[in-house]
Design an enzyme around this catalytic site. Structure first.
Site, PDB file in Angstrom:
ATOM      1  N   ASP A  32      24.719  89.249  69.902  1.00 54.16           N
ATOM      2  CA  ASP A  32      23.546  90.094  69.673  1.00 54.16           C
ATOM      3  C   ASP A  32      23.854  91.147  68.601  1.00 54.16           C
ATOM      4  O   ASP A  32      24.741  91.983  68.794  1.00 54.16           O
ATOM      5  CB  ASP A  32      23.162  90.774  70.984  1.00 54.16           C
ATOM      6  CG  ASP A  32      21.740  91.307  70.984  1.00 54.16           C
ATOM      7  OD1 ASP A  32      21.119  91.313  69.910  1.00 54.16           O
ATOM      8  OD2 ASP A  32      21.259  91.702  72.048  1.00 54.16           O
ATOM      9  N   ASP A  33      23.134  91.095  67.486  1.00 54.93           N
ATOM     10  CA  ASP A  33      23.245  92.102  66.418  1.00 54.93           C
ATOM     11  C   ASP A  33      24.611  92.101  65.721  1.00 54.93           C
ATOM     12  O   ASP A  33      25.033  93.137  65.188  1.00 54.93           O
ATOM     13  CB  ASP A  33      22.983  93.516  66.957  1.00 54.93           C
ATOM     14  CG  ASP A  33      21.534  93.756  67.323  1.00 54.93           C
ATOM     15  OD1 ASP A  33      20.729  92.805  67.268  1.00 54.93           O
ATOM     16  OD2 ASP A  33      21.198  94.898  67.684  1.00 54.93           O
ATOM     17  N   CYS A  70      15.479  90.208  67.844  1.00 54.17           N
ATOM     18  CA  CYS A  70      15.983  89.413  68.970  1.00 54.17           C
ATOM     19  C   CYS A  70      15.048  88.317  69.477  1.00 54.17           C
ATOM     20  O   CYS A  70      15.394  87.135  69.460  1.00 54.17           O
ATOM     21  CB  CYS A  70      16.315  90.339  70.136  1.00 54.17           C
ATOM     22  SG  CYS A  70      17.487  91.651  69.763  1.00 54.17           S
ATOM     23  N   ARG A  74      15.530  84.086  69.267  1.00 55.91           N
ATOM     24  CA  ARG A  74      15.886  83.271  70.419  1.00 55.91           C
ATOM     25  C   ARG A  74      14.830  82.199  70.690  1.00 55.91           C
ATOM     26  O   ARG A  74      15.161  81.073  71.091  1.00 55.91           O
ATOM     27  CB  ARG A  74      16.080  84.179  71.634  1.00 55.91           C
ATOM     28  CG  ARG A  74      17.310  85.058  71.472  1.00 55.91           C
ATOM     29  CD  ARG A  74      17.236  86.361  72.275  1.00 55.91           C
ATOM     30  NE  ARG A  74      18.194  87.299  71.717  1.00 55.91           N
ATOM     31  CZ  ARG A  74      19.484  87.350  72.066  1.00 55.91           C
ATOM     32  NH1 ARG A  74      19.951  86.525  72.985  1.00 55.91           N
ATOM     33  NH2 ARG A  74      20.294  88.209  71.496  1.00 55.91           N
ATOM     34  N   LYS A 124      22.037  87.180  77.692  1.00 51.87           N
ATOM     35  CA  LYS A 124      20.753  87.818  77.400  1.00 51.87           C
ATOM     36  C   LYS A 124      19.700  86.764  77.052  1.00 51.87           C
ATOM     37  O   LYS A 124      19.872  86.011  76.102  1.00 51.87           O
ATOM     38  CB  LYS A 124      20.927  88.808  76.244  1.00 51.87           C
ATOM     39  CG  LYS A 124      19.629  89.379  75.713  1.00 51.87           C
ATOM     40  CD  LYS A 124      19.885  90.286  74.520  1.00 51.87           C
ATOM     41  CE  LYS A 124      18.600  90.643  73.809  1.00 51.87           C
ATOM     42  NZ  LYS A 124      18.814  91.537  72.657  1.00 51.87           N
ATOM     43  N   HIS A 126      15.698  87.182  76.874  1.00 52.32           N
ATOM     44  CA  HIS A 126      14.821  87.931  75.974  1.00 52.32           C
ATOM     45  C   HIS A 126      13.658  87.145  75.368  1.00 52.32           C
ATOM     46  O   HIS A 126      13.202  87.447  74.264  1.00 52.32           O
ATOM     47  CB  HIS A 126      15.633  88.607  74.856  1.00 52.32           C
ATOM     48  CG  HIS A 126      15.016  89.911  74.439  1.00 52.32           C
ATOM     49  ND1 HIS A 126      15.546  90.719  73.465  1.00 52.32           N
ATOM     50  CD2 HIS A 126      13.898  90.549  74.862  1.00 52.32           C
ATOM     51  CE1 HIS A 126      14.807  91.788  73.302  1.00 52.32           C
ATOM     52  NE2 HIS A 126      13.794  91.703  74.151  1.00 52.32           N
ATOM     53  N   SER A 149      17.359  93.214  76.343  1.00 50.12           N
ATOM     54  CA  SER A 149      18.404  94.008  75.701  1.00 50.12           C
ATOM     55  C   SER A 149      18.960  95.079  76.627  1.00 50.12           C
ATOM     56  O   SER A 149      18.260  95.613  77.487  1.00 50.12           O
ATOM     57  CB  SER A 149      17.856  94.680  74.427  1.00 50.12           C
ATOM     58  OG  SER A 149      17.472  93.714  73.489  1.00 50.12           O
ATOM     59  N   HIS A 245      25.009  94.665  70.929  1.00 56.89           N
ATOM     60  CA  HIS A 245      23.776  95.439  70.818  1.00 56.89           C
ATOM     61  C   HIS A 245      24.009  96.881  71.289  1.00 56.89           C
ATOM     62  O   HIS A 245      24.754  97.119  72.247  1.00 56.89           O
ATOM     63  CB  HIS A 245      22.685  94.786  71.673  1.00 56.89           C
ATOM     64  CG  HIS A 245      21.307  95.277  71.443  1.00 56.89           C
ATOM     65  ND1 HIS A 245      20.862  96.508  71.887  1.00 56.89           N
ATOM     66  CD2 HIS A 245      20.240  94.707  70.814  1.00 56.89           C
ATOM     67  CE1 HIS A 245      19.591  96.657  71.558  1.00 56.89           C
ATOM     68  NE2 HIS A 245      19.192  95.581  70.907  1.00 56.89           N
ATOM     69  N   ASP A 297      22.140  86.544  66.598  1.00 53.54           N
ATOM     70  CA  ASP A 297      20.682  86.400  66.685  1.00 53.54           C
ATOM     71  C   ASP A 297      19.949  87.024  65.507  1.00 53.54           C
ATOM     72  O   ASP A 297      18.781  86.724  65.271  1.00 53.54           O
ATOM     73  CB  ASP A 297      20.149  86.971  68.010  1.00 53.54           C
ATOM     74  CG  ASP A 297      20.304  88.482  68.112  1.00 53.54           C
ATOM     75  OD1 ASP A 297      21.167  89.052  67.416  1.00 53.54           O
ATOM     76  OD2 ASP A 297      19.564  89.094  68.908  1.00 53.54           O
ATOM     77  N   ASN A 298      20.602  87.922  64.789  1.00 49.53           N
ATOM     78  CA  ASN A 298      20.036  88.520  63.571  1.00 49.53           C
ATOM     79  C   ASN A 298      21.150  89.278  62.886  1.00 49.53           C
ATOM     80  O   ASN A 298      22.300  89.286  63.363  1.00 49.53           O
ATOM     81  CB  ASN A 298      18.851  89.448  63.875  1.00 49.53           C
ATOM     82  CG  ASN A 298      19.045  90.381  65.040  1.00 49.53           C
ATOM     83  OD1 ASN A 298      18.397  90.243  66.081  1.00 49.53           O
ATOM     84  ND2 ASN A 298      19.963  91.337  64.899  1.00 49.53           N
ATOM     85  N   LYS A 315      19.453  94.711  60.259  1.00 44.48           N
ATOM     86  CA  LYS A 315      18.612  94.159  61.313  1.00 44.48           C
ATOM     87  C   LYS A 315      17.177  94.669  61.164  1.00 44.48           C
ATOM     88  O   LYS A 315      16.941  95.829  60.858  1.00 44.48           O
ATOM     89  CB  LYS A 315      19.162  94.589  62.676  1.00 44.48           C
ATOM     90  CG  LYS A 315      18.259  94.277  63.854  1.00 44.48           C
ATOM     91  CD  LYS A 315      18.788  94.869  65.141  1.00 44.48           C
ATOM     92  CE  LYS A 315      17.828  94.612  66.297  1.00 44.48           C
ATOM     93  NZ  LYS A 315      18.335  95.142  67.577  1.00 44.48           N
TER      94      LYS A 315
END
Length: 489
Positions: A32-33, A70, A74, A124, A126, A149, A245, A297-298, A315
């Site tokens: 994540d991130d 996010c 996903r 996660k 989401h 998150s 994250h 994810d990004n 992001k």
């Protein structure tokens, strides 16, 4: 085991001819991130030896795209589609959202389950926190994790600030009253309920600061248990980590270990946890029968310490730094070690790629991804996407074809092959490329549209009549959620 390994090699060389009883195990690790240069294989000075080894034994995808944030990212990964097609929302989902990824969509788990796979999601989720939207309703045999998150909880529980930092000051109307701010995408701000840890559809824990420190290792332990239990395969494990994250909660034994601050510490823990998974595969002699993907994810959040160099942006943006993500594919003996590709690839490609390797059937609905297995193998004719559209929420903000990328609002043109940092706008010098790219944009108008939620190819969200938090503010688990009345501390 040797026969299975030989058959897996054949699958990658000829993915359309898959023996029914011999299918590769598939693991997709989604951080994540994580910034493009937050790990060693993509330029970080931070120590990530396990990911370094993974890249040395596998292939780096250097032009791999996710989405700017996010939930859309996903949804794309799970369905093989552009995010706007399957999750038309302006930003992300929040706790107690009345909408989510529609149960009518066919997910990567559903097609692999139909192909004979055990399926598990750990981490996660989401794309919706109501029971109708959770992993066990979307093709996964089991789920363990936080459904959104780790910053979507009460400030007093440590969800809005890094360890040891003061609680954030309330803003705006929250100074007067922490009234629920709610639309169909869920509760926002100070009104957010406690963070739940789920096992399948049961709330098993309220996640406060102390629990945040442990979640990365707990996810890893759970994944290792699933691998041991299903070592005879085939299995598909989707592991979308909560890390890295904000708020940043590396395990306490990793804090202060990195030159890159808390986010570097957490990247080191992620590296350690990836190493534990790969080491277990080696120990069980499954490494030759398993394809592992590591991605994000990004792009990284620059305001929280991520490094996206040499890419521009952060992001939430459609500059390369917001949407191009560090990605490694590992399958020892099948993928030529130490290789990389600049082919345009994306999260929406994992579904068709995995279906090809598994000998499964693609969804009957339209998808946008393509099978990447020929790219991994360096097969003749193996190609990524000719065109990629950059959507942020409802709006298309840019388009790429080959090395050329056009930002639509300002008409800025960049040649990513010579200017990966998007520093030199060369639109005036290449009007023919600007026109060609705008023609490609027009071709998408009658499918996903250029702006707004409505377009012919945009499919409906899933909706529930009444959305509720999984844990109420007083610690009571939502009535009827798991059939057991209880109150968490």
């Amino acid at each position: 085991m040797i026969l299975r390994s030989l058959l897996f090699s054949a699958l990658l060389l000829a993915p359309w001819a898959v023996p029914a009883a011999e299918k590769p195990n598939l693991i997709l690790i989604n951080i994540d991130d994580l910034g493009y240069a937050d790990i060693g294989p993509f330029g970080s000075s931070n120590a990530t030896p396990n990911l370094d080894r993974m890249a040395a034994e596998g292939m780096k995808l250097t032009s791999h795209y996710a989405a700017p944030v996010c939930s859309p990212s996903r949804a794309s990964l799970l369905t093989g589609c552009y995010p706007k097609r399957v999750l038309p929302i302006p930003h992300v989902l929040f706790p107690a959202a009345a909408v989510g990824l529609s149960p009518d969509e066919t997910t990567i788990a559903e097609v692999l389950k139909e192909a004979g796979y055990k399926t598990a999601c750990v981490g996660k989720w989401h794309v919706g926190d109501q029971p109708e939207f959770l992993p066990t309703a979307q093709g996964f045999d089991s789920y363990y994790g936080i459904p959104y998150s780790n910053d979507m909880g009460p400030p007093a529980d440590g969800s809005k600030s890094n360890p040891g930092k003061p609680l954030p000051e309330p803003k705006g109307q929250a100074k007067k009253k922490a009234a629920p701010v709610n639309d169909e995408t869920g509760l926002k701000g100070a009104a957010q309920p406690p963070l739940p840890l789920l096992e399948n559809n049961n709330v098993i824990e309220r996640v406060k600061a102390e629990e945040q420190f442990t979640v990365t290792q707990r996810y890893t332990d759970k994944v290792c248990d699933i691998i041991r239990q299903n070592k005879d395969g085939p299995f598909f494990i989707y592991m979308p980590h909560t890390a890295v994250h904000f708020p940043l909660y590396p395990a306490k034994n990793f804090m202060g270990k990195s030159p890159n601050g808390l986010i570097g510490d957490w990247a080191q823990e992620v590296d350690s946890c990836v190493g534990q998974v790969l080491d277990l595969l080696r120990e069980l002699k499954l490494d030759k029968d398993t394809l592992v993907v590591f991605t994000s994810d990004n792009g990284g959040a620059l305001n929280h310490g991520s490094n996206n160099k040499p890419l521009r942006g952060s992001k939430g943006q459609t500059f390369e730094g917001g949407i191009r993500v560090c990605t490694v594919v590992w399958a020892p003996g099948k993928i030529k070690p130490g290789t990389q590709t600049e082919e345009i690839t994306s999260h929406m490609d994992w579904l068709p790629t995995f279906v090809s390797l598994a000998g499964g059937k693609l969804p009957e609905r339209k998808i946008d991804g393509k099978d990447l297995s020929p790219v991994f193998m360096g097969a003749e004719g193996g190609k990524g996407h000719d065109v990629f559209y950059y959507y942020r929420g409802f709006k298309m903000e840019a388009v790429r074809s080959g090395p050329w990328k056009l930002h639509l609002d300002k008409g800025e043109l960049y040649h990513l092959g010579r200017d990966i940092a998007e520093e030199q706008n060369i639109a005036a010098k290449h009007p023919e490329e600007v026109q060609r790219l705008r023609t490609l944009v027009e071709a998408m108008k009658d499918d996903l549209g250029l702006d707004g939620a409505e377009a012919p190819g945009v499919r409906p969200l899933g909706r529930v009549a009444k959305a509720e938090p999984l844990i109420h503010a007083d610690g009571t688990v939502r009535a009827g959620f798991d059939g057991i009345a209880k109150k968490l501390p």
